[in-house]
Write an enzyme that holds these catalytic residues in place. Structure first.
Site, PDB file in Angstrom:
ATOM      1  N   SER A 153       0.815  -1.183   0.124  1.00 60.49           N
ATOM      2  CA  SER A 153       0.043   0.025   0.038  1.00 60.49           C
ATOM      3  C   SER A 153       1.039   1.268   0.016  1.00 60.49           C
ATOM      4  O   SER A 153       1.689   1.286  -0.898  1.00 60.49           O
ATOM      5  CB  SER A 153      -1.098  -0.208   1.278  1.00 60.49           C
ATOM      6  OG  SER A 153      -2.006   0.887   1.020  1.00 60.49           O
ATOM      7  N   GLU A 159      -9.376  -5.285  -3.761  1.00 63.81           N
ATOM      8  CA  GLU A 159      -8.803  -4.441  -2.874  1.00 63.81           C
ATOM      9  C   GLU A 159      -9.871  -3.414  -2.065  1.00 63.81           C
ATOM     10  O   GLU A 159      -9.621  -3.374  -1.088  1.00 63.81           O
ATOM     11  CB  GLU A 159      -7.651  -3.461  -3.534  1.00 63.81           C
ATOM     12  CG  GLU A 159      -6.857  -4.024  -4.294  1.00 63.81           C
ATOM     13  CD  GLU A 159      -5.425  -4.220  -3.535  1.00 63.81           C
ATOM     14  OE1 GLU A 159      -5.531  -4.014  -2.440  1.00 63.81           O
ATOM     15  OE2 GLU A 159      -4.344  -4.740  -4.071  1.00 63.81           O
ATOM     16  N   HIS A 171      -7.946  -5.468   0.367  1.00 66.81           N
ATOM     17  CA  HIS A 171      -6.401  -4.748   0.560  1.00 66.81           C
ATOM     18  C   HIS A 171      -5.967  -5.300   2.014  1.00 66.81           C
ATOM     19  O   HIS A 171      -6.768  -5.469   2.871  1.00 66.81           O
ATOM     20  CB  HIS A 171      -7.035  -3.326   0.678  1.00 66.81           C
ATOM     21  CG  HIS A 171      -5.943  -2.563   0.654  1.00 66.81           C
ATOM     22  ND1 HIS A 171      -4.700  -2.419  -0.357  1.00 66.81           N
ATOM     23  CD2 HIS A 171      -5.305  -1.426   1.583  1.00 66.81           C
ATOM     24  CE1 HIS A 171      -3.994  -1.567   0.116  1.00 66.81           C
ATOM     25  NE2 HIS A 171      -4.271  -0.980   0.931  1.00 66.81           N
TER      26      HIS A 171
END
Length: 513
Positions: free
Chosen positions: A194, A322, A416
Site C-alpha cells: 500500500s 482491494e 486490501h
C-alpha cells in the site's frame, strides 16, 4: 564487527557506525529493536531532511521498538502495541537475523509499512518479521518514517517528501551497517505494501535512492501521487485547519499532535468536494508522495519507462478485491447502489461509465463500484508499473492474490492488506483481525502463507520468485489462491479498459478530469 560472547545464550552485541547495540536471541534468531538511523526530527531538525544519528558510548540496549511517529490513530487494529515507549526518537530500524556474523553475507529484505502515508509504525505486531527471516534464512529490517504533515505535507521552507527521505536514510544505514548483522549490502531488497508500495515505487524513481537496493517488491501500489501545485493547495488547506500558513516558521512551534488534528479535520471534508480535490477527494486522504521535480523528479511510471531503475529486479502485484476493505470499514460492504456506482464510474473510468458497464455487463452496481475503485487505486497502477519497467528493458514478475479472506462469510474477497498477514504469518494482528476474525488460520491459509514467504525470499535471494517473468505477449502471472497457478493476468477486461491510460501526478485544482 560482532562482539563475541562466551556462549550461545549470551545476548548478541553488534557495533554499528554510531555505537554498539545489544539485542536478544528469540526463536533461533538475533533480534535488535529501536536502533536509531537518524536524529529525532524535532527542534531545529523539524521538517528538515534526516540527519545522521548522534553516536553513543558503551552498549545500547536494542530490546524495544522505538516510539511511533506522530500519526492519525486510524482504524482499529492498525496501531502498535500499547507498551511501546513514548518520546521523539522516531527514526529507528529493527533487525531480525539468523546470526550476526559479518562473514554470513545473507540477503537482506527491508520492509516499508503502509498506512495511507499517515499512520502505522514498525512496532505493529502485524510486521513481526521472524518467520520471513527464519524461513528464508535471511536478514530482515523494518523501519519507521515520518507520516502525515510531518512527512508528506507541502511546507514552505522544508524539503518535499520528508518521509521518503527518511526511508533513503534508513537504506543508507543498511548499506553502512547490515554486514555486521550478517547481511549482504549488495543484496538488498526493499518490499512494502500500500503506502509502503507507493514508497517503493517512489524509491525506484528517486536519484537519491539509486544504488541502495538491488531488488524491489511492491504490493498494491497506490496510484495517488500529487503534483506540486496540488500538494501546495493541500498544504494550505491543512495549515488553515490550525489557523496558520504552511511555512516552517508558522508550523515548527506547533506540537506534532496538533498537526495530526489538522489532517483529521481536513480528511472528512474532502469526499464532498470533488470540484476542488478531483479524483483524490473520495479517498479522504490529503497525504501522498509529491512529484516535486527534485526529490521525486517524475511519477514512478514515467521514471521506470525512461529506464530510471532498469537494473533493479521488480516483483509487483495486487489483490483482486482491494476496495472491499474500505467499504467494510465504512459500514457499506455490499450496499452500494446505482447512484454511487455511477458517480465512481464517471470519476475514475478512463473510457467513461458506458465502457465499464459494457465490459462487465452482468456486474451489479455494488460490484462496478468496487471494481473501478480497485482498478484506479491499486490494480492498474501496479500492473502499469510492471509494464513501464518492461518498456525500458527491465525485468518484472507479477502476481495477483485471489484467495478470499475467511471472515464475514468470504464477502471481503481478496481485499486490501490481506497479503500482509499471509506474508508475515501474523493472523491475529493489525487488520488481519478483520480478515480472519481472530480465528486460528486454516491449513489452507497456512499453506498459502508459506507460499508467499517462499516466493518473496526466493526473489530476494535470486531474483526469481518461482514463476516466469511478465511480458506483454503471454502476460503470465502467479495467481495466489487455494491452489496457486501460473496463468495469463486474470483481470483482462480491466487491463484492456486501462490500456493506454497514463498514470501521472494528480493535477492541480481546476485541471482535474
Amino acid at each position: 564487527m560482532t562482539i563475541p560472547g562466551p556462549a550461545e545464550s549470551v545476548e548478541p552485541v553488534v557495533r554499528t557506525s554510531s555505537g554498539a547495540v545489544r539485542g536478544r536471541r528469540e526463536g533461533g534468531l538475533a533480534v535488535f529493536r529501536g536502533i536509531p538511523f537518524a536524529q529525532p526530527p524535532v527542534g531545529n531538525a523539524r521538517f528538515a531532511a534526516p540527519r545522521r544519528p548522534r553516536p553513543w558510548d558503551g552498549v545500547r540496549d536494542a530490546y524495544a521498538f522505538g516510539p511511533p511517529p506522530p500519526q492519525d490513530p486510524g482504524a482499529a487494529g492498525t496501531a502498535g502495541p500499547p507498551d511501546v515507549p513514548g518520546g521523539d526518537d522516531w527514526m529507528t530500524v529493527n533487525v531480525w537475523t539468523p546470526d550476526p556474523d559479518p562473514a554470513a553475507h545473507r540477503p537482506v529484505m527491508v520492509w516499508i509499512h503502509g498506512g495511507s502515508y499517515k499512520l502505522g509504525h514498525s512496532g505493529n505486531p502485524a510486521y513481526d518479521a521472524r518467520r520471513i527471516a527464519a524461513d528464508g534464512d535471511l536478514v530482515v529490517v523494518t523501519l519507521n518514517y515520518r507520516l502525515g504533515m510531518e512527512g508528506f505535507a507541502h511546507i514552505e521552507g522544508a524539503p518535499a517528501n520528508r518521509g521518503l527521505l527518511d526511508q533513503v536514510a534508513a537504506l543508507v544505514w543498511v548499506q553502512e551497517n547490515i554486514a555486521a548483522f550478517g547481511g549482504d549490502p549488495e543484496q538488498v531488497t526493499v518490499f512494502g505494501e500500500s503506502a509502503g508500495a507507493g514508497s517503493v515505487a517512489s524509491l525506484l524513481a528517486m536519484p537519491r535512492a539509486a544504488g541502495l537496493f538491488r531488488r524491489a517488491v511492491a504490493q498494491s501500489v497506490p496510484g495517488t501521487f500529487l503534483s506540486a501545485e496540488l500538494a501546495a493547495d493541500l498544504g494550505t488547506a491543512l495549515a488553515a485547519e490550525v489557523g496558520l500558513r504552511p511555512t516552517v516558521a508558522d508550523l515548527s512551534g506547533l506540537a506534532p499532535d496538533r498537526l495530526v488534528e489538522a489532517g483529521q479535520a481536513l480528511a472528512p471534508k474532502m469526499p464532498g468536494d470533488v470540484a476542488r480535490w478531483g479524483r483524490l477527494a473520495p479517498t479522504g486522504n490529503p497525504f501522498a508522495p509529491v512529484v516535486d521535480g527534485e526529490i521525486l523528479p517524475v511519477a514512478p511510471w514515467q521514471a521506470l519507462a525512461s529506464g530510471a531503475a532498469r537494473d533493479v529486479e521488480l516483483l509487483v502485484g495486487h489483490n483482486r478485491d482491494e476496495n472491499r476493505l474500505f467499504t467494510l470499514m465504512a459500514g457499506e460492504l455490499g450496499e452500494i447502489g446505482e447512484d454511487r456506482a455511477s458517480a465512481a464510474l464517471r470519476l475514475y473510468a478512463p473510457g467513461g461509465e458506458a465502457a465499464y458497464r459494457a465490459a462487465f455487463p452482468d456486474a451489479s452496481a455494488n460490484d462496478l463500484y468496487e471494481r473501478v475503485q480497485t482498478d484506479w487505486l491499486f490494480a492498474m497502477p501496479s500492473l502499469h508499473l510492471a509494464e513501464a519497467h518492461l518498456a525500458a528493458g527491465g525485468r518484472a514478475h507479477v502476481y495477483e492474490l485471489t484467495w478470499p479472506a475467511p471472515a464475514h462469510g468470504g464477502a471481503l474477497g481478496a481485499c486490501h492488506v490481506l497479503d500482509v498477514p499471509l506474508l508475515f504469518g501474523t493472523f491475529r494482528a493489525g487488520l488481519a483481525l478483520l480478515q480472519f476474525g481472530g480465528a486460528e488460520p486454516s491449513e489452507e491459509a497456512l499453506a498459502l502463507s508459506s507460499g508467499f514467504r517462499t516466493a518473496w525470499t526466493a526473489f530476494a535471494r535470486t531474483g526469481d520468485p518461482g514463476w516466469p517473468a511478465y511480458d506483454t505477449r503471454q502476460r503470465l502471472v502467479r495467481v495466489f489462491d487455494a491452489d496457486p497457478t501460473v496463468a495469463p493476468y486474470p483481470e483482462e477486461a480491466s487491463r484492456r479498459l486501462w490500456e493506454g491510460h497514463e498514470f501521472t501526478a494528480l493535477p492541480p485544482v481546476g485541471r482535474e478530469v
